[in-house]
Scaffold this motif. Sequence first.
Motif, PDB file in Angstrom:
ATOM      1  N   ALA A   1    -131.213  11.102 -71.415  1.00 61.52           N
ATOM      2  CA  ALA A   1    -129.834  10.697 -71.141  1.00 61.52           C
ATOM      3  C   ALA A   1    -128.956  11.905 -70.823  1.00 61.52           C
ATOM      4  O   ALA A   1    -128.145  11.871 -69.889  1.00 61.52           O
ATOM      5  N   ALA A   2    -129.129  12.995 -71.579  1.00 61.03           N
ATOM      6  CA  ALA A   2    -128.326  14.202 -71.335  1.00 61.03           C
ATOM      7  C   ALA A   2    -128.607  14.776 -69.954  1.00 61.03           C
ATOM      8  O   ALA A   2    -127.686  15.226 -69.259  1.00 61.03           O
ATOM      9  N   LEU A   3    -129.854  14.747 -69.535  1.00 57.23           N
ATOM     10  CA  LEU A   3    -130.216  15.295 -68.226  1.00 57.23           C
ATOM     11  C   LEU A   3    -129.693  14.417 -67.088  1.00 57.23           C
ATOM     12  O   LEU A   3    -129.241  14.928 -66.053  1.00 57.23           O
ATOM     13  N   ILE A   4    -129.732  13.116 -67.275  1.00 57.96           N
ATOM     14  CA  ILE A   4    -129.209  12.213 -66.239  1.00 57.96           C
ATOM     15  C   ILE A   4    -127.697  12.370 -66.107  1.00 57.96           C
ATOM     16  O   ILE A   4    -127.157  12.455 -64.998  1.00 57.96           O
ATOM     17  N   VAL A   5    -127.002  12.430 -67.242  1.00 52.88           N
ATOM     18  CA  VAL A   5    -125.544  12.632 -67.199  1.00 52.88           C
ATOM     19  C   VAL A   5    -125.215  13.965 -66.533  1.00 52.88           C
ATOM     20  O   VAL A   5    -124.276  14.064 -65.732  1.00 52.88           O
ATOM     21  N   SER A   6    -126.011  14.996 -66.825  1.00 51.56           N
ATOM     22  CA  SER A   6    -125.751  16.317 -66.235  1.00 51.56           C
ATOM     23  C   SER A   6    -125.893  16.300 -64.720  1.00 51.56           C
ATOM     24  O   SER A   6    -125.278  17.115 -64.028  1.00 51.56           O
ATOM     25  N   SER A   7    -126.693  15.372 -64.211  1.00 50.63           N
ATOM     26  CA  SER A   7    -126.953  15.305 -62.762  1.00 50.63           C
ATOM     27  C   SER A   7    -125.933  14.453 -62.019  1.00 50.63           C
ATOM     28  O   SER A   7    -125.941  14.406 -60.787  1.00 50.63           O
ATOM     29  N   ALA A   8    -125.064  13.758 -62.753  1.00 50.12           N
ATOM     30  CA  ALA A   8    -124.167  12.777 -62.137  1.00 50.12           C
ATOM     31  C   ALA A   8    -122.809  13.343 -61.769  1.00 50.12           C
ATOM     32  O   ALA A   8    -121.985  12.646 -61.180  1.00 50.12           O
ATOM     33  N   ILE A  61    -119.695  20.092 -68.975  1.00 52.61           N
ATOM     34  CA  ILE A  61    -119.642  20.306 -70.430  1.00 52.61           C
ATOM     35  C   ILE A  61    -118.694  19.324 -71.124  1.00 52.61           C
ATOM     36  O   ILE A  61    -119.071  18.699 -72.121  1.00 52.61           O
ATOM     37  N   PRO A  62    -117.454  19.123 -70.645  1.00 53.50           N
ATOM     38  CA  PRO A  62    -116.606  18.109 -71.286  1.00 53.50           C
ATOM     39  C   PRO A  62    -117.190  16.695 -71.231  1.00 53.50           C
ATOM     40  O   PRO A  62    -117.065  15.933 -72.189  1.00 53.50           O
ATOM     41  N   ILE A  63    -117.835  16.351 -70.105  1.00 53.68           N
ATOM     42  CA  ILE A  63    -118.443  15.022 -70.006  1.00 53.68           C
ATOM     43  C   ILE A  63    -119.585  14.882 -71.010  1.00 53.68           C
ATOM     44  O   ILE A  63    -119.760  13.845 -71.650  1.00 53.68           O
ATOM     45  N   ASN A  64    -120.375  15.938 -71.164  1.00 52.21           N
ATOM     46  CA  ASN A  64    -121.457  15.934 -72.157  1.00 52.21           C
ATOM     47  C   ASN A  64    -120.889  15.730 -73.562  1.00 52.21           C
ATOM     48  O   ASN A  64    -121.417  14.928 -74.344  1.00 52.21           O
ATOM     49  N   GLN A  65    -119.814  16.438 -73.875  1.00 47.41           N
ATOM     50  CA  GLN A  65    -119.187  16.312 -75.189  1.00 47.41           C
ATOM     51  C   GLN A  65    -118.621  14.918 -75.413  1.00 47.41           C
ATOM     52  O   GLN A  65    -118.686  14.368 -76.513  1.00 47.41           O
ATOM     53  N   LEU A  66    -118.076  14.329 -74.352  1.00 48.63           N
ATOM     54  CA  LEU A  66    -117.538  12.969 -74.432  1.00 48.63           C
ATOM     55  C   LEU A  66    -118.655  11.950 -74.628  1.00 48.63           C
ATOM     56  O   LEU A  66    -118.603  11.116 -75.543  1.00 48.63           O
ATOM     57  N   ALA A  67    -119.669  12.020 -73.784  1.00 49.61           N
ATOM     58  CA  ALA A  67    -120.729  11.010 -73.811  1.00 49.61           C
ATOM     59  C   ALA A  67    -121.557  11.057 -75.080  1.00 49.61           C
ATOM     60  O   ALA A  67    -122.025  10.018 -75.572  1.00 49.61           O
ATOM     61  N   PHE A  68    -121.742  12.270 -75.643  1.00 45.48           N
ATOM     62  CA  PHE A  68    -122.630  12.418 -76.795  1.00 45.48           C
ATOM     63  C   PHE A  68    -121.895  12.837 -78.062  1.00 45.48           C
ATOM     64  O   PHE A  68    -122.513  13.338 -79.006  1.00 45.48           O
ATOM     65  N   ALA A  69    -120.587  12.634 -78.072  1.00 48.34           N
ATOM     66  CA  ALA A  69    -119.758  12.842 -79.260  1.00 48.34           C
ATOM     67  C   ALA A  69    -119.925  14.245 -79.844  1.00 48.34           C
ATOM     68  O   ALA A  69    -120.063  14.428 -81.056  1.00 48.34           O
TER      69      ALA A  69
END
Length: 308
Positions: free
Chosen positions: A256-263, A112-120
């Motif tokens: 992009a959100a799904l790929i980031v979630s998998s990383a 969740i924090p990475i998602n918030q960071l990557a997608f502002a």
Amino acid sequence: MDIFVHILLNNILPLSIIIGLGIVLHKIFNLDIKTLSKMNFYLFSPAIMFELLYGTAISLQLFGTVMLFFVLFMLAQYLLLEIVIRLRKYEGGKRAAMRNSVLFYNSANYGIPINQLAFAGNAYTLSIQIIIMMMQSLIPNTYGIYSVNAHKANWRDTLRVILSMPVIYVIPIALMMRGLHVPMPEFLSLSIGYLSHAFIGTALFTLGVQLGSMKGGISRKLAMDVGIASALRLLAGPLLAWGVVLMLDLDKMLAAALIVSSAVPTSLSSVLLAVEFDNEQDFSSQTVLVTTALSIVTVTAVIYLLRI
């Protein structure tokens, strides 16, 4: 470089401090890790899942699309894992521990924090991450329990344990209450909130206690297995996700959100399962620690390559 520093300071360092406290306090007081594990499974994990699902608006179309991706992605990971497991000739509990360390990833306190960071702080991508988190909470409490017990318990006993897990009831209740607009009494909302906020800290502290209980160094064989699990989670994970989003021809933001979630690195659930059911605790703990450390580089690379 800014993303690298941000992940280091806002994700890795806070996690490391809490893990370190678990190690130190266990060395001093010899803490009961089983009690900590049960608190995570029966209190804190269900609370955070309920709070996020009840409080987030998710359309049926988005829910269906993300679920389709998740099923295909998990199948792809599982097939790759089976090839590795057969080549390495893993048996019994080691097979389960390897599967759990790769299939279960840290979609909550890291994702969740990475998602918030990557997608502002985008609300759309956050709702995508919450759906992934829901499934990554449900599967360890069902398949994960079956996996670590299948080689040493009969199916009736395993089913009884699975049915005792609160998360499998919390998810449909939260979705139903959200869909029917059932109001939450303030006193109950506050109680759930207090428990929810305790999840991340307690899970990380539990990992520290488990690491603190380890005796001696890592054997060469264990180091190899941890390295394989880390590569499958951090490198193969986003590559397989990229292949699935291409196959489904998803729009750029969703893909992009799904790929980031998998990383993201291995989930703390793999350690909690290992501790709760006495299954390859050292391997599971080391894999979480190594993937979390290496993710500074790998997650940064994934975000950079996606050009978000």
